[in-house]
Design a protein around this motif. Structure first.
Motif, short mmCIF file in Angstrom:
data_model
loop_
_atom_site.label_atom_id
_atom_site.label_comp_id
_atom_site.label_asym_id
_atom_site.label_seq_id
_atom_site.Cartn_x
_atom_site.Cartn_y
_atom_site.Cartn_z
N VAL A 1 0.81 -1.22 0.06
CA VAL A 1 0.11 -0.09 0.16
C VAL A 1 0.80 1.29 0.04
O VAL A 1 1.81 1.45 0.81
N CYS A 2 0.49 2.26 -0.78
CA CYS A 2 1.19 3.46 -0.93
C CYS A 2 0.51 4.56 -1.78
O CYS A 2 0.06 4.27 -2.80
N ALA A 3 0.37 5.61 -1.04
CA ALA A 3 -0.53 6.78 -1.74
C ALA A 3 0.16 7.47 -2.80
O ALA A 3 1.32 7.47 -2.89
N ASP A 4 -0.86 7.83 -3.92
CA ASP A 4 -0.05 8.51 -4.96
C ASP A 4 0.87 9.59 -4.51
O ASP A 4 0.39 10.51 -3.68
N GLY A 5 2.04 9.79 -4.92
CA GLY A 5 2.94 10.91 -4.65
C GLY A 5 3.77 10.70 -3.43
O GLY A 5 4.60 11.71 -3.22
N ALA A 6 3.37 9.58 -2.67
CA ALA A 6 4.23 9.40 -1.38
C ALA A 6 5.73 9.09 -1.77
O ALA A 6 5.94 8.55 -2.95
N THR A 7 6.74 9.22 -0.89
CA THR A 7 7.99 9.19 -0.98
C THR A 7 8.08 7.54 -0.77
O THR A 7 7.84 6.89 0.10
N VAL A 8 9.00 7.10 -1.58
CA VAL A 8 9.42 5.54 -1.71
C VAL A 8 10.74 5.55 -1.17
O VAL A 8 11.69 6.17 -1.57
N TYR A 9 11.06 4.61 -0.23
CA TYR A 9 12.58 4.49 0.60
C TYR A 9 12.92 2.99 0.17
O TYR A 9 12.38 2.06 -0.11
N ALA A 10 14.45 2.97 0.06
CA ALA A 10 15.19 1.83 0.11
C ALA A 10 14.94 1.04 1.31
O ALA A 10 15.01 1.34 2.42
N PHE B 1 7.68 -1.70 -9.14
CA PHE B 1 6.80 -0.96 -10.14
C PHE B 1 5.94 0.16 -9.68
O PHE B 1 5.74 0.20 -8.34
N TYR B 2 5.85 0.98 -10.44
CA TYR B 2 4.87 2.15 -10.26
C TYR B 2 5.58 3.26 -9.42
O TYR B 2 4.71 4.17 -8.78
N VAL B 3 7.05 3.32 -9.46
CA VAL B 3 7.50 4.19 -8.80
C VAL B 3 8.58 4.96 -9.87
O VAL B 3 8.96 4.72 -10.74
N LYS B 4 8.41 6.55 -9.71
CA LYS B 4 9.41 7.15 -10.51
C LYS B 4 10.86 7.41 -9.71
O LYS B 4 10.78 8.10 -8.77
N THR C 1 9.42 8.41 -6.01
CA THR C 1 7.85 9.05 -5.76
C THR C 1 6.83 7.68 -6.45
O THR C 1 6.98 7.77 -7.68
N MET C 2 5.91 7.65 -5.53
CA MET C 2 5.01 6.84 -6.05
C MET C 2 4.06 7.73 -7.23
O MET C 2 3.78 8.84 -7.03
N LEU C 3 3.82 6.96 -8.55
CA LEU C 3 3.31 7.53 -9.45
C LEU C 3 1.57 7.64 -9.55
O LEU C 3 1.23 6.82 -8.36
N PRO C 4 1.03 8.35 -10.17
CA PRO C 4 -0.41 8.75 -9.82
C PRO C 4 -1.24 7.53 -10.34
O PRO C 4 -1.88 7.65 -11.32
N THR D 1 -6.76 0.49 -4.26
CA THR D 1 -5.90 1.10 -3.26
C THR D 1 -4.50 1.18 -3.87
O THR D 1 -3.69 0.30 -4.36
N SER D 2 -4.26 2.36 -3.95
CA SER D 2 -2.90 2.75 -4.48
C SER D 2 -1.51 1.93 -4.05
O SER D 2 -1.77 1.78 -2.73
N HIS D 3 -0.71 1.48 -4.56
CA HIS D 3 0.36 0.44 -4.24
C HIS D 3 1.55 0.28 -5.26
O HIS D 3 1.76 0.58 -6.34
N LEU D 4 2.59 -0.02 -4.46
CA LEU D 4 3.82 -0.29 -5.20
C LEU D 4 3.77 -1.90 -5.26
O LEU D 4 3.21 -2.47 -4.56
#
Ligand SMILES: *[C@@H]1O[C@H](CO)[C@@H](O)[C@H](O)[C@H]1NC(C)=O
Length: 160
Positions: free
Chosen positions: A68-77, A112-115, A131-134, A143-146
């Motif tokens: 689960v990951c909201a659109d525009g959220a920061t994605v971490y290593a 997938f789905y991350v910029k 960043t999580m894509l829209p 439910t937006s997700h990676l």
């Protein structure tokens, strides 16, 4: 004969400890707002987020897990990683067609789905991957997700 049995036991013990180690890789949070790496449940027509869930009316199976990951959220290593280039989910381009191939801790996986902020080099655990894509633009109401998928398409559930 006794020695042979003893040796077999030793070999088995070594193999077992390796298996345990591999499943004990502990992932840090992948997405801001989901500190426990919660896996997406089921949402109606889009299906479920777990590994092996049905896709395309049973024609395919889900080959990763959805975090689960909201659109525009920061994605971490999730641990120290090496970036192995772009990994895009679709042949036909759309607003969420980006992602990255990563390795570290003896694992190779794709997100997938991350910029991503970059496609090569390294990042330390907790640093920003991108960043999580829209996703709502492409799948309204989902439910937006990676999407987290092992390079060999094995089941990654044990890491979550
Ligand atoms: C990901 O990158 C690794 C390292 O370069 C490579 O060996 C592997 O084939 C790539 N996997 C996929 C599925 O693209």
């Amino acid at each position: 004969m006794k020695l042979y049995i003893l040796f077999s036991f030793l070999l088995l013990a070594v193999i077992c400890s390796c298996l345990v180690d591999a499943s004990q890789v502990k992932l840090g949070p992948l997405c801001n707002g989901n500190s426990k790496n919660r896996i997406r449940g089921c949402d109606g027509k889009y299906g479920c987020g777990y590994y092996g869930a049905s896709r395309d009316g049973g024609k395919r199976k889900h080959q990763g897990v959805d975090i689960v990951c909201a659109d525009g959220a920061t994605v971490y290593a999730p641990f120290n990683v090496k970036l192995n280039g772009k990994a895009a989910p679709y042949k036909k381009n759309n607003a969420i067609n980006d992602g990255i191939n990563l390795s570290g801790e003896g694992l190779c996986f794709k997100l997938f789905y991350v910029k991503p902020i970059k496609y090569s080099g390294t990042l330390r655990k907790g640093q920003k991957i991108g960043t999580m894509l829209p996703m709502q633009k492409v799948y309204p109401g989902i439910t937006s997700h990676l999407h987290f998928q092992m390079c060999d398409k094995s089941d990654p559930t044990k890491y979550f």
